[in-house]
Design a protein around this motif. Structure first.
Motif, PDB file in Angstrom:
ATOM      1  N   GLY A 154      10.890  22.210  16.858  1.00  0.00           N
ATOM      2  CA  GLY A 154      11.513  21.652  15.664  1.00  0.00           C
ATOM      3  C   GLY A 154      11.740  20.170  15.838  1.00  0.00           C
ATOM      4  O   GLY A 154      12.290  19.732  16.855  1.00  0.00           O
ATOM      5  N   TRP A 183      16.037  26.128   3.962  1.00  0.00           N
ATOM      6  CA  TRP A 183      15.152  25.911   5.114  1.00  0.00           C
ATOM      7  C   TRP A 183      15.233  27.076   6.098  1.00  0.00           C
ATOM      8  O   TRP A 183      14.215  27.502   6.634  1.00  0.00           O
ATOM      9  CB  TRP A 183      15.482  24.589   5.794  1.00  0.00           C
ATOM     10  CG  TRP A 183      14.790  23.412   5.151  1.00  0.00           C
ATOM     11  CD1 TRP A 183      14.561  23.232   3.823  1.00  0.00           C
ATOM     12  CD2 TRP A 183      14.258  22.277   5.805  1.00  0.00           C
ATOM     13  NE1 TRP A 183      13.926  22.038   3.622  1.00  0.00           N
ATOM     14  CE2 TRP A 183      13.730  21.434   4.820  1.00  0.00           C
ATOM     15  CE3 TRP A 183      14.206  21.880   7.133  1.00  0.00           C
ATOM     16  CZ2 TRP A 183      13.125  20.217   5.123  1.00  0.00           C
ATOM     17  CZ3 TRP A 183      13.611  20.664   7.445  1.00  0.00           C
ATOM     18  CH2 TRP A 183      13.067  19.845   6.442  1.00  0.00           C
ATOM     19  N   ILE A 216      12.110  29.246   7.411  1.00  0.00           N
ATOM     20  CA  ILE A 216      11.812  29.311   8.841  1.00  0.00           C
ATOM     21  C   ILE A 216      11.848  30.758   9.322  1.00  0.00           C
ATOM     22  O   ILE A 216      11.001  31.184  10.116  1.00  0.00           O
ATOM     23  CB  ILE A 216      12.796  28.426   9.641  1.00  0.00           C
ATOM     24  CG1 ILE A 216      12.559  26.949   9.308  1.00  0.00           C
ATOM     25  CG2 ILE A 216      12.659  28.680  11.139  1.00  0.00           C
ATOM     26  CD1 ILE A 216      13.643  26.009   9.798  1.00  0.00           C
ATOM     27  N   GLU A 265       8.645  32.391   8.625  1.00  0.00           N
ATOM     28  CA  GLU A 265       7.623  31.930   9.563  1.00  0.00           C
ATOM     29  C   GLU A 265       7.794  32.584  10.931  1.00  0.00           C
ATOM     30  O   GLU A 265       6.805  32.924  11.586  1.00  0.00           O
ATOM     31  CB  GLU A 265       7.667  30.406   9.692  1.00  0.00           C
ATOM     32  CG  GLU A 265       7.239  29.676   8.444  1.00  0.00           C
ATOM     33  CD  GLU A 265       5.780  29.910   8.074  1.00  0.00           C
ATOM     34  OE1 GLU A 265       4.939  30.119   8.986  1.00  0.00           O
ATOM     35  OE2 GLU A 265       5.470  29.880   6.873  1.00  0.00           O
ATOM     36  N   LEU A 302       8.050  22.849   4.289  1.00  0.00           N
ATOM     37  CA  LEU A 302       9.353  23.401   3.912  1.00  0.00           C
ATOM     38  C   LEU A 302       9.779  22.884   2.539  1.00  0.00           C
ATOM     39  O   LEU A 302       9.352  21.800   2.125  1.00  0.00           O
ATOM     40  CB  LEU A 302      10.396  23.067   4.972  1.00  0.00           C
ATOM     41  CG  LEU A 302      10.131  23.739   6.328  1.00  0.00           C
ATOM     42  CD1 LEU A 302      11.177  23.330   7.342  1.00  0.00           C
ATOM     43  CD2 LEU A 302      10.085  25.245   6.205  1.00  0.00           C
ATOM     44  N   LEU A 325      16.473  24.904  12.936  1.00  0.00           N
ATOM     45  CA  LEU A 325      15.868  25.937  13.778  1.00  0.00           C
ATOM     46  C   LEU A 325      16.838  26.432  14.842  1.00  0.00           C
ATOM     47  O   LEU A 325      17.065  27.636  14.974  1.00  0.00           O
ATOM     48  CB  LEU A 325      14.598  25.386  14.437  1.00  0.00           C
ATOM     49  CG  LEU A 325      13.928  26.300  15.462  1.00  0.00           C
ATOM     50  CD1 LEU A 325      13.387  27.561  14.805  1.00  0.00           C
ATOM     51  CD2 LEU A 325      12.806  25.541  16.179  1.00  0.00           C
ATOM     52  N   VAL A 367       8.234  23.067  13.172  1.00  0.00           N
ATOM     53  CA  VAL A 367       9.111  22.907  12.014  1.00  0.00           C
ATOM     54  C   VAL A 367       9.312  21.416  11.764  1.00  0.00           C
ATOM     55  O   VAL A 367       9.818  20.695  12.625  1.00  0.00           O
ATOM     56  CB  VAL A 367      10.478  23.601  12.249  1.00  0.00           C
ATOM     57  CG1 VAL A 367      11.382  23.407  11.048  1.00  0.00           C
ATOM     58  CG2 VAL A 367      10.276  25.086  12.545  1.00  0.00           C
TER      59      VAL A 367
END
Length: 177
Positions: A68, A49, A53, A56, A38, A76, A4
């Motif tokens: 991250g 975000w 995430i 993902e 992102l 994250l 990330v």
């Protein structure tokens, strides 16, 4: 594995891409490193975000590690504490992540919970990496995270900056143990 990115204009292409290249070199061809772009990287928004995430995370296989960098790590870890991941994770890694709350960076949207470690998936190794020459996020942020994630393994890296000098060899080594 999922990497990330951090926030800021040009971060995906000009900065964190070099971190991902380092990680891919160190881990070898047998490990897929997913590196999604992102939304609005120049002005990271926790809600947008965290949704990206989350999507993902749903695409990962069981046992995948998540890494991250910078504000990406902050989003994250707070997302993982708020909502259990949809897959069993192999490891959680934060690199130069700002701590949000007392002693760290202020935030109106997010406050890192005092029991963060207890909210993370049980049994998943947590690694915190921070360069001791980081001028973007003070190295003291790793200590703030250590207080709320007592099970975390801390990796303080002398002579390394916010981008860890584009060298994630220590991260790769931690993931391979």
């Amino acid at each position: 594995m999922l990497f990330v990115q951090g926030g800021g204009a040009g971060t995906y292409d000009d900065w964190d891409g070099r971190l991902v290249d380092s990680l891919r070199r160190e881990l070898g061809d047998g490990v897929e490193v997913r590196y999604p772009r992102l939304p609005d990287e120049e002005a990271p928004d926790y809600t947008r975000w965290s949704l990206a995430i989350r999507r993902e995370l749903e695409a990962l296989d069981d046992g995948a590690a998540v890494v991250g960098h910078s504000v990406g790590g902050t989003v994250l870890i707070n997302l993982l504490a708020k909502e259990p991941p949809p897959r069993r994770l192999g490891a959680i890694v934060l690199v130069a992540a700002p701590f949000l709350g007392a002693g760290g960076w202020p935030s109106e949207d997010v406050r890192t919970p005092a029991d963060l470690g207890a909210r993370l998936p049980s049994g998943v190794p947590v690694h915190l990496f921070h360069g001791l020459q980081d001028e973007t996020v003070a190295p003291s942020h790793i200590d703030l995270y250590a207080r709320v994630i007592p099970q975390a393994q801390l990796h303080r890296l002398p002579g390394r900056d916010h981008q860890l000098r584009d060298d994630l060899s220590e991260v790769a080594a931690a993931l391979q143990t």
